[in-house]
Design a protein around this motif. Structure first.
Motif, PDB file in Angstrom:
ATOM      1  N   ILE A 280       0.836  -1.204   0.000  1.00 50.14           N
ATOM      2  CA  ILE A 280       0.000   0.000   0.000  1.00 50.14           C
ATOM      3  C   ILE A 280       0.873   1.257   0.000  1.00 50.14           C
ATOM      4  O   ILE A 280       0.623   2.196  -0.757  1.00 50.14           O
ATOM      5  CB  ILE A 280      -0.990  -0.028   1.191  1.00 50.14           C
ATOM      6  CG1 ILE A 280      -2.025  -1.144   0.975  1.00 50.14           C
ATOM      7  CG2 ILE A 280      -1.661   1.325   1.384  1.00 50.14           C
ATOM      8  CD1 ILE A 280      -2.825  -1.507   2.210  1.00 50.14           C
ATOM      9  N   ASN A 281       1.902   1.275   0.826  1.00 51.96           N
ATOM     10  CA  ASN A 281       2.797   2.437   0.876  1.00 51.96           C
ATOM     11  C   ASN A 281       3.471   2.681  -0.466  1.00 51.96           C
ATOM     12  O   ASN A 281       3.605   3.832  -0.902  1.00 51.96           O
ATOM     13  CB  ASN A 281       3.860   2.266   1.963  1.00 51.96           C
ATOM     14  CG  ASN A 281       3.278   2.377   3.353  1.00 51.96           C
ATOM     15  OD1 ASN A 281       2.224   2.952   3.565  1.00 51.96           O
ATOM     16  ND2 ASN A 281       3.983   1.813   4.315  1.00 51.96           N
ATOM     17  N   ALA A 282       3.898   1.618  -1.134  1.00 54.43           N
ATOM     18  CA  ALA A 282       4.534   1.756  -2.446  1.00 54.43           C
ATOM     19  C   ALA A 282       3.545   2.337  -3.460  1.00 54.43           C
ATOM     20  O   ALA A 282       3.913   3.199  -4.269  1.00 54.43           O
ATOM     21  CB  ALA A 282       5.061   0.406  -2.924  1.00 54.43           C
ATOM     22  N   LEU A 283       2.310   1.885  -3.401  1.00 54.66           N
ATOM     23  CA  LEU A 283       1.290   2.391  -4.319  1.00 54.66           C
ATOM     24  C   LEU A 283       0.969   3.860  -4.045  1.00 54.66           C
ATOM     25  O   LEU A 283       0.862   4.660  -4.974  1.00 54.66           O
ATOM     26  CB  LEU A 283       0.017   1.538  -4.228  1.00 54.66           C
ATOM     27  CG  LEU A 283       0.138   0.118  -4.797  1.00 54.66           C
ATOM     28  CD1 LEU A 283      -1.028  -0.743  -4.340  1.00 54.66           C
ATOM     29  CD2 LEU A 283       0.237   0.158  -6.308  1.00 54.66           C
ATOM     30  N   VAL A 284       0.845   4.207  -2.776  1.00 51.33           N
ATOM     31  CA  VAL A 284       0.556   5.596  -2.405  1.00 51.33           C
ATOM     32  C   VAL A 284       1.700   6.501  -2.853  1.00 51.33           C
ATOM     33  O   VAL A 284       1.469   7.585  -3.394  1.00 51.33           O
ATOM     34  CB  VAL A 284       0.302   5.718  -0.884  1.00 51.33           C
ATOM     35  CG1 VAL A 284       0.297   7.175  -0.438  1.00 51.33           C
ATOM     36  CG2 VAL A 284      -1.010   5.041  -0.508  1.00 51.33           C
ATOM     37  N   GLN A 285       2.928   6.046  -2.644  1.00 50.72           N
ATOM     38  CA  GLN A 285       4.096   6.840  -3.038  1.00 50.72           C
ATOM     39  C   GLN A 285       4.072   7.158  -4.532  1.00 50.72           C
ATOM     40  O   GLN A 285       4.503   8.223  -4.952  1.00 50.72           O
ATOM     41  CB  GLN A 285       5.376   6.086  -2.683  1.00 50.72           C
ATOM     42  CG  GLN A 285       6.634   6.855  -3.023  1.00 50.72           C
ATOM     43  CD  GLN A 285       7.896   6.093  -2.664  1.00 50.72           C
ATOM     44  OE1 GLN A 285       7.910   5.262  -1.779  1.00 50.72           O
ATOM     45  NE2 GLN A 285       8.966   6.379  -3.375  1.00 50.72           N
ATOM     46  N   LYS A 286       3.537   6.235  -5.327  1.00 50.95           N
ATOM     47  CA  LYS A 286       3.449   6.452  -6.773  1.00 50.95           C
ATOM     48  C   LYS A 286       2.156   7.146  -7.198  1.00 50.95           C
ATOM     49  O   LYS A 286       1.906   7.327  -8.383  1.00 50.95           O
ATOM     50  CB  LYS A 286       3.565   5.107  -7.512  1.00 50.95           C
ATOM     51  CG  LYS A 286       4.959   4.539  -7.531  1.00 50.95           C
ATOM     52  CD  LYS A 286       5.876   5.481  -8.273  1.00 50.95           C
ATOM     53  CE  LYS A 286       6.956   4.742  -8.989  1.00 50.95           C
ATOM     54  NZ  LYS A 286       7.822   5.614  -9.750  1.00 50.95           N
ATOM     55  N   GLY A 287       1.325   7.499  -6.203  1.00 50.50           N
ATOM     56  CA  GLY A 287       0.088   8.209  -6.521  1.00 50.50           C
ATOM     57  C   GLY A 287      -1.040   7.303  -6.976  1.00 50.50           C
ATOM     58  O   GLY A 287      -2.047   7.787  -7.514  1.00 50.50           O
ATOM     59  N   LEU A 288      -0.911   6.012  -6.772  1.00 47.21           N
ATOM     60  CA  LEU A 288      -1.936   5.055  -7.199  1.00 47.21           C
ATOM     61  C   LEU A 288      -2.878   4.759  -6.025  1.00 47.21           C
ATOM     62  O   LEU A 288      -2.946   3.651  -5.490  1.00 47.21           O
ATOM     63  CB  LEU A 288      -1.265   3.778  -7.718  1.00 47.21           C
ATOM     64  CG  LEU A 288      -0.316   4.004  -8.904  1.00 47.21           C
ATOM     65  CD1 LEU A 288       0.493   2.760  -9.210  1.00 47.21           C
ATOM     66  CD2 LEU A 288      -1.115   4.441 -10.126  1.00 47.21           C
ATOM     67  N   VAL A 289      -3.624   5.776  -5.651  1.00 47.08           N
ATOM     68  CA  VAL A 289      -4.468   5.715  -4.458  1.00 47.08           C
ATOM     69  C   VAL A 289      -5.605   4.709  -4.617  1.00 47.08           C
ATOM     70  O   VAL A 289      -5.933   3.987  -3.667  1.00 47.08           O
ATOM     71  CB  VAL A 289      -5.005   7.118  -4.103  1.00 47.08           C
ATOM     72  CG1 VAL A 289      -5.948   7.070  -2.910  1.00 47.08           C
ATOM     73  CG2 VAL A 289      -3.840   8.057  -3.829  1.00 47.08           C
ATOM     74  N   ASP A 290      -6.221   4.622  -5.795  1.00 47.00           N
ATOM     75  CA  ASP A 290      -7.325   3.674  -5.993  1.00 47.00           C
ATOM     76  C   ASP A 290      -6.845   2.230  -5.802  1.00 47.00           C
ATOM     77  O   ASP A 290      -7.520   1.429  -5.151  1.00 47.00           O
ATOM     78  CB  ASP A 290      -7.950   3.841  -7.379  1.00 47.00           C
ATOM     79  CG  ASP A 290      -8.735   5.137  -7.507  1.00 47.00           C
ATOM     80  OD1 ASP A 290      -9.158   5.688  -6.458  1.00 47.00           O
ATOM     81  OD2 ASP A 290      -8.922   5.608  -8.645  1.00 47.00           O
TER      82      ASP A 290
END
Length: 184
Positions: free
Chosen positions: A145-155
């Motif tokens: 989740i943190n990796a996705l958030v860092q890349k702006g992939l919130v959905d």
């Protein structure tokens, strides 16, 4: 044999890796064959001193001597290596050698790749974890989740958080994702 490992480690920390290697060689000369713990100690000390090539040489020596690397051997490499391709190659070597990573190894790698902003390796590790029948824990989900958030992939992050909440691995949704608590 445990005391040999302790001595080698302590000498390495106080006097340097060269002294540890000397003790290791003297140990072999008097007939004390190193075990996987001994090799792991030397490998770790070499990595701690930036001697990556030497760590690989010891890794090769241990295999030549019939001493199979264990999860700790690989964990040391995976934790110390800093190039994604090297890490993934060593991870594949581990898996192909029949050594199953523990959950902390999967999490460590996903966090490392995530910090570096590399999503593809995060998903490679996630997929291998699932293929091995390892059910992700809260730490694994958090790393992804943190990796996705860092890349702006919130959905996408929200989707994985919802999976985590549905499995009961966390009772608190992340505020930054705007998720709602899971109720049954």
């Amino acid at each position: 044999m445990l005391w040999h490992i302790t001595v080698i480690h302590a000498i390495g920390l106080s006097k340097g890796v060269e002294f540890s290697i000397r003790v290791y060689r003297e140990m072999k000369e008097v007939g004390c064959e190193p075990n996987v713990g001994t090799y792991n100690t030397i490998v770790k000390l070499l990595f701690d001193n930036g001697r990556i090539r030497d760590a690989y040489k010891v890794f090769d020596q241990m295999r030549e001597k019939g001493c199979a690397p264990n999860v700790m051997t690989y964990h040391c490499f995976l934790g110390c290596l800093e190039k994604p391709r090297q890490i993934l190659r060593m991870f594949d070597r581990m898996m192909n050698g029949g050594v199953r990573p523990r959950m902390d190894a999967y999490v460590m790698l996903m966090k490392k790749f995530g910090r570096w902003g590399f999503l593809r390796p995060v998903f490679i590790i996630w997929k291998k974890m699932e293929e091995q029948g390892c059910s992700p824990d809260a730490c694994a989900y958090s790393a992804l989740i943190n990796a996705l958030v860092q890349k702006g992939l919130v959905d996408e992050a929200r989707m994985y958080e919802e999976q985590m909440l549905e499995k009961g691995l966390s009772s608190k949704p992340r505020v930054d994702l705007g998720s709602k608590p899971h109720t049954e």
